[in-house]
Design a protein around this motif. Structure first.
Motif, PDB file in Angstrom:
ATOM      1  N   HIS A 381       3.079   4.518  -2.354  1.00 37.58           N
ATOM      2  CA  HIS A 381       2.324   4.752  -3.485  1.00 37.58           C
ATOM      3  C   HIS A 381       2.478   3.222  -4.236  1.00 37.58           C
ATOM      4  O   HIS A 381       1.087   2.958  -4.852  1.00 37.58           O
ATOM      5  N   LEU A 382       3.507   2.637  -4.324  1.00 34.37           N
ATOM      6  CA  LEU A 382       3.421   1.310  -5.331  1.00 34.37           C
ATOM      7  C   LEU A 382       2.631   0.304  -4.473  1.00 34.37           C
ATOM      8  O   LEU A 382       1.947  -0.524  -5.009  1.00 34.37           O
ATOM      9  N   MET A 383       2.382   0.420  -3.180  1.00 35.84           N
ATOM     10  CA  MET A 383       1.703  -0.571  -2.246  1.00 35.84           C
ATOM     11  C   MET A 383      -0.077  -0.048  -2.366  1.00 35.84           C
ATOM     12  O   MET A 383      -0.753  -0.895  -1.835  1.00 35.84           O
ATOM     13  N   GLY A 384      -0.314   1.021  -2.958  1.00 33.23           N
ATOM     14  CA  GLY A 384      -1.747   1.610  -3.243  1.00 33.23           C
ATOM     15  C   GLY A 384      -2.128   2.766  -2.362  1.00 33.23           C
ATOM     16  O   GLY A 384      -3.339   2.870  -2.182  1.00 33.23           O
ATOM     17  N   MET A 385      -1.223   3.229  -1.470  1.00 33.42           N
ATOM     18  CA  MET A 385      -1.739   4.225  -0.740  1.00 33.42           C
ATOM     19  C   MET A 385      -1.881   5.560  -1.194  1.00 33.42           C
ATOM     20  O   MET A 385      -0.751   5.989  -1.734  1.00 33.42           O
ATOM     21  N   PRO A 386      -3.048   6.394  -1.001  1.00 34.47           N
ATOM     22  CA  PRO A 386      -3.094   7.559  -1.465  1.00 34.47           C
ATOM     23  C   PRO A 386      -2.123   8.464  -0.938  1.00 34.47           C
ATOM     24  O   PRO A 386      -1.720   8.291   0.287  1.00 34.47           O
ATOM     25  N   VAL A 387      -1.881   9.644  -1.215  1.00 37.74           N
ATOM     26  CA  VAL A 387      -0.746  10.474  -0.706  1.00 37.74           C
ATOM     27  C   VAL A 387      -1.009  10.805   0.657  1.00 37.74           C
ATOM     28  O   VAL A 387      -0.380  10.684   1.611  1.00 37.74           O
ATOM     29  N   LEU A 388      -2.163  11.497   0.953  1.00 36.49           N
ATOM     30  CA  LEU A 388      -2.562  11.960   2.019  1.00 36.49           C
ATOM     31  C   LEU A 388      -2.503  10.994   3.062  1.00 36.49           C
ATOM     32  O   LEU A 388      -2.228  10.893   4.439  1.00 36.49           O
ATOM     33  N   ASN A 433     -14.023   6.634   1.168  1.00 34.31           N
ATOM     34  CA  ASN A 433     -14.006   6.778  -0.193  1.00 34.31           C
ATOM     35  C   ASN A 433     -12.595   7.594  -0.809  1.00 34.31           C
ATOM     36  O   ASN A 433     -12.263   7.650  -1.972  1.00 34.31           O
ATOM     37  N   TYR A 434     -11.788   8.300   0.181  1.00 37.55           N
ATOM     38  CA  TYR A 434     -10.734   8.620  -0.062  1.00 37.55           C
ATOM     39  C   TYR A 434      -9.775   7.669  -0.036  1.00 37.55           C
ATOM     40  O   TYR A 434      -8.497   7.362  -1.167  1.00 37.55           O
ATOM     41  N   ILE A 435      -9.545   6.672   0.849  1.00 38.57           N
ATOM     42  CA  ILE A 435      -8.759   5.724   1.034  1.00 38.57           C
ATOM     43  C   ILE A 435      -8.869   4.630  -0.121  1.00 38.57           C
ATOM     44  O   ILE A 435      -7.645   4.208  -0.796  1.00 38.57           O
ATOM     45  N   GLY A 436      -9.999   4.031  -0.351  1.00 39.39           N
ATOM     46  CA  GLY A 436     -10.133   3.116  -1.428  1.00 39.39           C
ATOM     47  C   GLY A 436      -9.684   1.783  -1.074  1.00 39.39           C
ATOM     48  O   GLY A 436      -8.901   1.617  -0.214  1.00 39.39           O
ATOM     49  N   SER A 437     -10.096   0.869  -1.983  1.00 35.55           N
ATOM     50  CA  SER A 437      -9.804  -0.626  -1.630  1.00 35.55           C
ATOM     51  C   SER A 437      -8.078  -0.604  -1.864  1.00 35.55           C
ATOM     52  O   SER A 437      -7.369  -1.325  -0.799  1.00 35.55           O
ATOM     53  N   SER A 438      -7.461  -0.061  -2.678  1.00 40.55           N
ATOM     54  CA  SER A 438      -6.152  -0.222  -2.615  1.00 40.55           C
ATOM     55  C   SER A 438      -5.307   0.178  -1.372  1.00 40.55           C
ATOM     56  O   SER A 438      -4.132  -0.193  -0.856  1.00 40.55           O
ATOM     57  N   GLY A 439      -5.911   1.355  -0.990  1.00 46.51           N
ATOM     58  CA  GLY A 439      -5.282   2.318   0.269  1.00 46.51           C
ATOM     59  C   GLY A 439      -5.535   1.299   1.402  1.00 46.51           C
ATOM     60  O   GLY A 439      -4.363   1.178   2.228  1.00 46.51           O
TER      61      GLY A 439
END
Length: 650
Positions: A381-388, A433-439
């Motif tokens: 989460h801190l690295m930017g990854m969404p939960v799924l 669109n779910y992953i996003g840039s931070s993901g």
């Protein structure tokens, strides 16, 4: 393993020497990167064991008999050394420091990483002092102070994250031990050599294997030829001794590579014939598949991860095979895993299950694994990854590590890699669109330990548990030995890597792959996914080949389990189209052919008598590489010139 761990040995003296070996391996291999700590074979640990047996222990025995090391203690030292081998080079540190610093160093106005990547990364994951980063890559001027302070925070943060993953890996190894060692009785070829190296008769200064002339015959063959490959670096007039050849095939669109690797040849000779046959047979099939794709021009849009197979099609075909293999392993072990969980959660049906001889109690392994996963999820989460995304990534990561663990424990080559790396897989199976840039950036940050997966804590622990069946070290003490080795390896390797960069410049002393290519490829992976995210067409095409690989793997497993006459083992399919097997298949083929002929015309007795030759071939390569690395260091001190030592493995 015995029934009561309390009666087993606490080798404090061996712990001391294990710490020395772990620190030495980490300091040297963080600089050398000559393959001695790059792969599952843990060559530096074998070299350390060889030196302990032939030099250290006889000296200790001569000085004071009480100080000498027993077979169990020498094996304990080896297990610590093997655990330490995971971290200093390919397994972690050779990628971690160049990547977390290289994302800033290689940022330019053209690639726009300053705008699209760096703002999404928490500052405690990477060093932010630009002067320190420049000094690491280019070197520090004479008389300038080495500034280590900016590295402390990011390295400590990464340490906390990685230790949770390493502890999870150890927990999984503990859970799988009984299933693989006792229920399925896997061979564990990598454990056979250290066990035979330490078998000693009473009142003998040397183990029996070292009195076998056949061992020294094999040793001489590989040691001498390894030396021939080193001599041209010192004597330019000496002809180069090349052990490889590549032949173009399929209209020059791909290559058939012939490389003779002594460690692979030696360990492949210990493997069952159907397994070794499948390893090079599926490599041939993958070459045919790749060649057909190349000459017909068939492809699918998009790219795989950084560590992919020869084409996106074969890459995700391998991912499907890996997932089915993992599911099959869980299904095969379902009764044992059920017992583990019943024991862990205090079920009345689990009271009879004895875990007293395990390195960790089942309760500790299960709850410790769950807590480790939760800690990793916080870091994701801190690295930017969404939960799924984080759960998809972690599932495929663990599937890959468990399957590679199984392949090494069963096939025992010491060299393997996945066709589809976990970050590349995860970036290709969920909508952009779910992953996003931070993901995507979070996935890119996983590459130091989850990209070039050629050695893991899970597998070194699994082999260590097998070795401890005979060493009979107190298993809880063994756990702390492994943990201490990992901690030593992390900090010593980090210090050695950074110091070497300051002294000479990372760009000057490190091969271009680690100092330039790897960090830039990680940055490009992040940037490309952000600026050109995978479309629906790209994602669906990946699922198609994941499905193809899954169906083929399932069918191969069915045939293997249903028909005694079926000659192909499924274990070769998930890793067939990788850099490792591409360059290792010829050595596997030679080992298979020699073993086939020996068994056919000499029988089982002749085969067992011939094993010391191949032990010697492995050790000759290990000692030859280590010896010429030492000679090269002395030569550098005398002349100031750097020479390239022979590369161990492939």
């Amino acid at each position: 393993m015995g029934n009561n761990f309390k009666n087993k040995k606490y080798p404090i003296w061996a712990l001391f020497w294990g710490c020395i070996l772990s620190a030495g391996i980490s300091f040297i291999q963080a600089r050398a990167l000559n393959g001695m700590a790059a792969d599952f074979i843990t060559g530096s640990a074998f070299l350390g064991l060889f030196l302990v047996i032939l030099i250290l222990n006889p000296v200790l025995l001569t000085v004071r008999k009480k100080w000498s090391l027993s077979s169990s203690e020498m094996l304990f030292i080896f297990i610590m050394g093997a655990s330490a081998c995971v971290l200093p080079s390919w397994g972690l540190m050779a990628g971690l420091i160049p990547i977390i610093s290289g994302l800033s160093y290689y940022a330019t106005s053209e690639n726009r990483w300053v705008k699209i990547i760096l703002p999404h990364i928490k500052k405690y994951f990477i060093p932010t002092n630009s002067n320190v980063i420049n000094q690491y890559f280019t070197g520090v001027a004479n008389g300038t102070h080495f500034n280590y302070l900016p590295w402390i925070k990011p390295l400590l943060i990464w340490f906390l994250f990685l230790m949770s993953f390493y502890f999870l890996s150890i927990c999984i190894a503990v859970i799988l031990r009984k299933q693989w060692e006792e229920n399925e009785q896997l061979m564990f070829p990598l454990a056979m050599l250290p066990l035979d190296m330490t078998k000693m008769h009473e009142n003998s200064k040397l183990p029996a294997i070292f009195k076998n002339k056949l061992l020294w015959l094999g040793f001489a063959i590989s040691f001498i030829i390894t030396s021939f490959t080193a001599l041209p670096s010192y004597f330019p007039f000496f002809p180069a001794f090349i052990l490889g050849k590549a032949i173009p095939i399929f209209r020059n669109t791909t290559m058939l590579v012939f490389v003779l690797s002594w460690p692979i040849l030696g360990f492949a000779y210990l493997v069952n014939l159907n397994i070794s046959f499948s390893l090079f047979f599926f490599q041939f099939l993958s070459k045919i598949e790749t060649g057909w794709f190349n000459i017909t021009g068939y492809t699918i849009p998009g790219q795989g991860g950084i560590f992919a197979a020869s084409s996106p099609m074969v890459t995700f075909q391998g991912a499907g095979a890996m997932l089915v293999f993992f599911i099959y392993l869980i299904w095969q072990a379902r009764k044992h895993i059920g017992d583990v969980f019943r024991k862990s959660f205090g079920n009345k049906n689990g009271k009879h299950i004895d875990d007293s001889s395990e390195m960790l109690s089942y309760r500790t392994a299960v709850y410790g694994g769950i807590i480790s996963i939760l800690i990793m999820e916080v870091f994701f989460h801190l690295m930017g990854m969404p939960v799924l995304l984080s759960f998809v990534y972690l599932f495929y990561l663990l599937a890959t590590f468990v399957v590679l663990n199984r392949i090494i424990c069963q096939a025992g080559l010491g060299f393997a890699r996945s066709q589809c790396d976990p970050p590349g897989f995860s970036a290709s199976v969920l909508p952009s669109n779910y992953i996003g840039s931070s993901g995507y950036i979070g996935l890119g940050l996983q590459y130091p330990y989850a990209g070039d997966i050629r050695t893991t804590v899970m597998t070194s622990t699994q082999n260590g548990l097998k070795i401890n069946q005979e060493a009979k070290i107190n298993p809880r003490f063994l756990f702390w030995g492994i943990i201490i080795a990992i901690i030593i390896a992390y900090f010593v390797a980090a210090f050695s890597n950074i110091q070497n960069g300051y002294m000479h410049g990372e760009l000057n002393v490190r091969e271009a792959w680690f100092s330039q290519d790897f960090p830039q490829l990680v940055g490009q992976f992040m940037a490309n996914k952000i600026t050109s995210p995978p479309t629906k067409q790209i994602i669906l095409s990946r699922y198609w080949f994941i499905g193809i690989g899954a169906v083929i793997m399932g069918f191969l497993i069915f045939l293997q389990n249903s028909f005694l006459w079926w000659p192909l083992h499924y274990i070769g399919f998930p890793i067939s189209d990788t850099y490792i097997i591409d360059r290792g298949w010829f050595s596997i083929f030679l080992a298979w052919l020699i073993k086939f002929l020996v068994l056919k015309y000499g029988g089982v007795q002749v085969y067992h008598r011939s094993i010391p030759i191949f032990y010697g071939i492995i050790l000759g390569s290990v000692v030859g590489t280590g010896a010429w690395m030492g000679i090269g260091y002395i030569y550098h001190l005398i002349t100031g010139q750097n020479v390239t030592a022979p590369y161990f493995g492939i």
